[in-house]
Design a protein around this motif. Sequence first.
Motif, mmCIF file in Angstrom:
data_model
loop_
_atom_site.group_PDB
_atom_site.id
_atom_site.type_symbol
_atom_site.label_atom_id
_atom_site.label_comp_id
_atom_site.label_asym_id
_atom_site.label_seq_id
_atom_site.Cartn_x
_atom_site.Cartn_y
_atom_site.Cartn_z
ATOM 1 N N ARG A 144 0.820 -1.207 0.000
ATOM 2 C CA ARG A 144 0.000 0.000 0.000
ATOM 3 C C ARG A 144 0.861 1.267 0.000
ATOM 4 N NH1 ARG A 144 -4.650 1.394 4.445
ATOM 5 N NH2 ARG A 144 -5.281 3.343 3.496
ATOM 6 N N GLN A 145 1.908 1.263 0.847
ATOM 7 C CA GLN A 145 2.756 2.457 0.956
ATOM 8 C C GLN A 145 3.537 2.697 -0.324
ATOM 9 O OE1 GLN A 145 2.571 0.120 3.274
ATOM 10 N NE2 GLN A 145 1.627 1.246 4.979
ATOM 11 N N GLU A 146 4.117 1.616 -0.848
ATOM 12 C CA GLU A 146 4.984 1.798 -2.012
ATOM 13 C C GLU A 146 4.180 2.244 -3.235
ATOM 14 O OE1 GLU A 146 7.258 -1.586 -3.216
ATOM 15 O OE2 GLU A 146 8.665 -0.368 -4.372
ATOM 16 N N ALA A 147 2.903 1.848 -3.303
ATOM 17 C CA ALA A 147 2.082 2.178 -4.476
ATOM 18 C C ALA A 147 1.981 3.683 -4.687
ATOM 19 C CB ALA A 147 0.695 1.572 -4.328
ATOM 20 N N THR A 148 1.993 4.432 -3.599
ATOM 21 C CA THR A 148 1.837 5.880 -3.743
ATOM 22 C C THR A 148 3.106 6.626 -3.356
ATOM 23 O OG1 THR A 148 0.847 5.889 -1.541
ATOM 24 C CG2 THR A 148 -0.658 5.890 -3.418
ATOM 25 N N ALA A 149 4.213 5.887 -3.251
ATOM 26 C CA ALA A 149 5.461 6.534 -2.849
ATOM 27 C C ALA A 149 6.015 7.393 -3.977
ATOM 28 C CB ALA A 149 6.484 5.477 -2.438
ATOM 29 N N VAL A 150 6.667 8.493 -3.577
ATOM 30 C CA VAL A 150 7.376 9.335 -4.527
ATOM 31 C C VAL A 150 8.847 9.310 -4.121
ATOM 32 C CG1 VAL A 150 7.530 11.663 -5.487
ATOM 33 C CG2 VAL A 150 5.322 10.800 -4.670
ATOM 34 N N PRO A 151 9.788 9.094 -5.028
ATOM 35 C CA PRO A 151 9.599 8.790 -6.460
ATOM 36 C C PRO A 151 9.054 7.377 -6.684
ATOM 37 C CG PRO A 151 11.909 8.595 -5.848
ATOM 38 C CD PRO A 151 11.198 9.105 -4.645
ATOM 39 N N PRO A 152 8.372 7.177 -7.805
ATOM 40 C CA PRO A 152 7.786 5.862 -8.084
ATOM 41 C C PRO A 152 8.867 4.827 -8.394
ATOM 42 C CG PRO A 152 7.546 7.302 -9.970
ATOM 43 C CD PRO A 152 8.102 8.144 -8.872
ATOM 44 N N SER A 153 8.628 3.593 -8.011
ATOM 45 C CA SER A 153 9.585 2.535 -8.329
ATOM 46 C C SER A 153 9.036 1.664 -9.447
ATOM 47 C CB SER A 153 9.837 1.681 -7.077
ATOM 48 O OG SER A 153 8.622 1.138 -6.630
ATOM 49 N N TRP A 154 9.936 1.178 -10.290
ATOM 50 C CA TRP A 154 9.522 0.315 -11.405
ATOM 51 C C TRP A 154 9.675 -1.155 -11.065
ATOM 52 C CZ3 TRP A 154 6.996 1.742 -15.798
ATOM 53 C CH2 TRP A 154 6.841 3.122 -15.970
ATOM 54 N N ILE A 155 10.427 -1.411 -9.976
ATOM 55 C CA ILE A 155 10.532 -2.792 -9.499
ATOM 56 C C ILE A 155 10.163 -2.758 -8.022
ATOM 57 C CG2 ILE A 155 12.085 -4.733 -9.067
ATOM 58 C CD1 ILE A 155 13.770 -3.535 -11.466
ATOM 59 N N PRO A 156 9.099 -3.454 -7.628
ATOM 60 C CA PRO A 156 8.665 -3.396 -6.231
ATOM 61 C C PRO A 156 9.769 -3.840 -5.290
ATOM 62 C CG PRO A 156 7.049 -4.534 -7.601
ATOM 63 C CD PRO A 156 8.262 -4.327 -8.449
ATOM 64 N N ASP A 157 9.975 -3.075 -4.200
ATOM 65 C CA ASP A 157 10.971 -3.438 -3.196
ATOM 66 C C ASP A 157 10.635 -4.777 -2.579
ATOM 67 O OD1 ASP A 157 12.460 -1.186 -3.464
ATOM 68 O OD2 ASP A 157 11.306 -0.042 -1.975
ATOM 69 N N ASP A 158 9.342 -4.942 -2.354
ATOM 70 C CA ASP A 158 8.891 -6.081 -1.580
ATOM 71 C C ASP A 158 7.658 -6.644 -2.281
ATOM 72 O OD1 ASP A 158 8.256 -7.852 0.392
ATOM 73 O OD2 ASP A 158 7.315 -6.333 1.678
ATOM 74 N N PRO A 159 7.888 -7.332 -3.422
ATOM 75 C CA PRO A 159 6.731 -7.775 -4.238
ATOM 76 C C PRO A 159 5.745 -8.602 -3.416
ATOM 77 C CG PRO A 159 8.813 -8.394 -5.265
ATOM 78 C CD PRO A 159 9.149 -7.847 -3.923
ATOM 79 N N THR A 160 4.481 -8.298 -3.541
ATOM 80 C CA THR A 160 3.484 -8.975 -2.741
ATOM 81 C C THR A 160 2.194 -9.185 -3.529
ATOM 82 O OG1 THR A 160 1.999 -8.696 -0.875
ATOM 83 C CG2 THR A 160 2.922 -6.695 -1.800
ATOM 84 N N LEU A 161 1.515 -10.238 -3.193
ATOM 85 C CA LEU A 161 0.200 -10.484 -3.798
ATOM 86 C C LEU A 161 -0.902 -9.927 -2.900
ATOM 87 C CD1 LEU A 161 0.672 -14.153 -5.065
ATOM 88 C CD2 LEU A 161 0.428 -12.103 -6.469
ATOM 89 N N GLY A 162 -0.479 -9.131 -1.931
ATOM 90 C CA GLY A 162 -1.416 -8.607 -0.939
ATOM 91 C C GLY A 162 -2.621 -7.895 -1.551
ATOM 92 N N ALA A 163 -2.365 -7.080 -2.565
ATOM 93 C CA ALA A 163 -3.454 -6.324 -3.164
ATOM 94 C C ALA A 163 -4.477 -7.271 -3.783
ATOM 95 C CB ALA A 163 -2.917 -5.366 -4.221
ATOM 96 N N TYR A 164 -3.984 -8.294 -4.457
ATOM 97 C CA TYR A 164 -4.893 -9.269 -5.076
ATOM 98 C C TYR A 164 -5.698 -9.991 -4.009
ATOM 99 C CZ TYR A 164 -2.505 -8.500 -9.464
ATOM 100 O OH TYR A 164 -1.995 -7.919 -10.593
ATOM 101 N N ARG A 165 -4.991 -10.411 -2.958
ATOM 102 C CA ARG A 165 -5.683 -11.120 -1.899
ATOM 103 C C ARG A 165 -6.755 -10.234 -1.279
ATOM 104 N NH1 ARG A 165 -0.922 -12.765 0.759
ATOM 105 N NH2 ARG A 165 -0.190 -14.310 -0.738
ATOM 106 N N ALA A 166 -6.396 -8.976 -1.069
ATOM 107 C CA ALA A 166 -7.331 -8.052 -0.412
ATOM 108 C C ALA A 166 -8.613 -7.865 -1.232
ATOM 109 C CB ALA A 166 -6.655 -6.711 -0.174
ATOM 110 N N ILE A 167 -8.495 -7.668 -2.537
ATOM 111 C CA ILE A 167 -9.735 -7.409 -3.294
ATOM 112 C C ILE A 167 -10.504 -8.677 -3.591
ATOM 113 C CG2 ILE A 167 -9.288 -5.169 -4.364
ATOM 114 C CD1 ILE A 167 -8.347 -6.713 -6.819
ATOM 115 N N LEU A 168 -9.807 -9.800 -3.725
ATOM 116 C CA LEU A 168 -10.550 -11.014 -4.064
ATOM 117 C C LEU A 168 -11.455 -11.442 -2.915
ATOM 118 C CD1 LEU A 168 -7.914 -13.039 -6.091
ATOM 119 C CD2 LEU A 168 -9.872 -11.763 -6.929
ATOM 120 N N ASP A 169 -11.032 -11.093 -1.700
ATOM 121 C CA ASP A 169 -11.832 -11.480 -0.548
ATOM 122 C C ASP A 169 -12.827 -10.414 -0.103
ATOM 123 O OD1 ASP A 169 -10.536 -13.811 -0.464
ATOM 124 O OD2 ASP A 169 -9.162 -13.311 1.171
ATOM 125 N N ALA A 170 -12.606 -9.191 -0.580
ATOM 126 C CA ALA A 170 -13.321 -8.067 0.038
ATOM 127 C C ALA A 170 -14.839 -8.201 -0.052
ATOM 128 C CB ALA A 170 -12.867 -6.769 -0.607
#
Lengths: 294, 326
Positions: A55-81
């Motif tokens: 969540r934090q990295e998604a809106t971080a400035v400057p933007p990153s092109w390779i996630p520091d800590d790749p996670t499926l968290g976002a997918y898990r969060a919406i699939l269950d919501a």
Amino acid sequence: MATVLERPAAPEATGERRGRGRGGRLAARYVVLTILALIFISPLIFMFVTSFKTRQEATAVPPSWIPDDPTLGAYRAILDAEGTPVLRWFANSMIAAAANAALVVATAAMAAYPLARMDFRFKRVVFALIIGTLFVPPVILIIPNYLIVGELQWLDTLWAVIVPTAASAFGVFFLRQFFLSLPNELEEAALLDGANKWQIFSRVILPLSRPALVTLALLAFLTNWNDFLWPVYVLFSPETQTLPPGLSTLQSANNVRYDLIMAGAVIASAPVLALFVFAQRFVIEGVSRSGLKG
Amino acid sequence: MSTPTRPTEREVAAPAPAADRLQASTARRSRSGRRTSWATPWLFLLPYLVLFGTFVLAPIVYGVWISLHDYDYTLPGKPWVGLRNYTNLFDSESVTAGPFWDGMKATAIFTVFSVPLLLVVPLAVAVVMNQRFRGRNLFRAVYFAPYVLGVAVIGVLWRFLLDRNIGIVNHYLGVVGLPDDIPWLTSVPEAWVALVGVTVWWTLGFNAVIYLAGLQDIPNELYEAAKVDGANAWQRFRNVTLPGLRPVTSFVTMVTIIASVNMFGQSYLMTLGQPGTDTRTAIYAITETGLRNFRMGDAAAMSYVLTLVLMLLSLAVFWLFRERKS
């Protein structure tokens, strides 16, 4: 003779005259083309990348092109919501788009067959009427179709996004053109063997038309999968929505959770992008063909 | 009904020499057409015509009827009001005139800026992609890819990318030393730049593919002849490519105008119609009036006025392209 004369004028040959410069120019051209292409699709790459961020990295400035800590968290969060059942929307979209494509292809093929290969009274009138509606702007249909769908008790059900858009004038036109181009011989042979019109249609015409049918099915699937305006207004409960209106609720519900929204966007894009990669030639040819004959 | 003619056909078909087969087959086809029952073609057409009648033909007529009533979906009475829904649109005192013409103005602004770009940029892409080089198909696919995505994906994606504070567009503008605080989505004219720019990015591949098909239909001999006459690349483009593309260009123009006039999702999702209702397009106004506020008579009248404008515009385009031909 003619071919020999044409050769030196071919595009590749122009660089050759400059001798050694050719390789360099070619390389430069590829570099420029590649950079432009990368810039062009970078928004899609960024969408994909963001969906694997925290969540934090998604809106971080400057933007990153390779996630520091790749996670499926976002997918898990919406699939269950609770309020945003993305998995359900995905299934709804699949059912709607597949059913709509099947209906488009079946009805258009059946209609195109007599229009291409039979003589009957009022044929021209029927054909002109169908083609004429290609020029009717869809905005005219929105209000009355909403009321018709309401009368049919289809509001807030998938029927509303499957059936009303299934009468494809383009489909009839497209398949009629294709049927006209088929040779007569096989149809005649079947006729001599005592086949009736339905048998000729289903056993001769349809198998010969597979490329055209697939193209039409792909285009119909794509259109239905992506349709936004109509489902936004006719599907209102969370469980009945398709992905496009679902994305808009996801956006209004999580205005700052761009990791979630991008994950939803990836889910909505993945099937059509995969289909496109897989059937690129069909889609592009279908589009250009529809363009040329219009 | 069909049996009596068949023996004759067999007789004709069997001994026919190869050269005559084409003629014979044409004759047989028309005869076999006559043999079928009158109902056969209509049975084939039936499923399509049911859908077509219910959801295309009937709505066109039904819409006129709705537009002549004070048709509030949520209220029982729907009194006949004649042309009042239409005249209201031209009466600045009425509640519907304001939103509708604001929407028409927004649509006009969007169309005026997006159509020329969507005619020129895709043409450039098509000309480049028409050259022979390795990997050409990959590049073509790249330029077409965004078009495969729906407006919902495009909308939420660019709302993110164009966010004033966290968006990467402002970030990279800052990196190259340009202003990095541009309110792309909340202020005009910035919002128009955003909406037009995103739409061009999204749909240029579609127009480019149609141009590409047109380019491939221009006979190579014309370019050879022009070269022999000493025409340079620009002259060949002006005198061979452009005239050769005229029918395709007229089609692309028409399709692009229609698509631009129908713009809805981009402003619904990206700018939310902001600032105020400045980027709320005509379709947006119509759907909000009819399907959010359920004032369907007004909305139907609006949709017919919009259609009339669109038809006049199409006629103008048609006339423009025909005029230049003669």
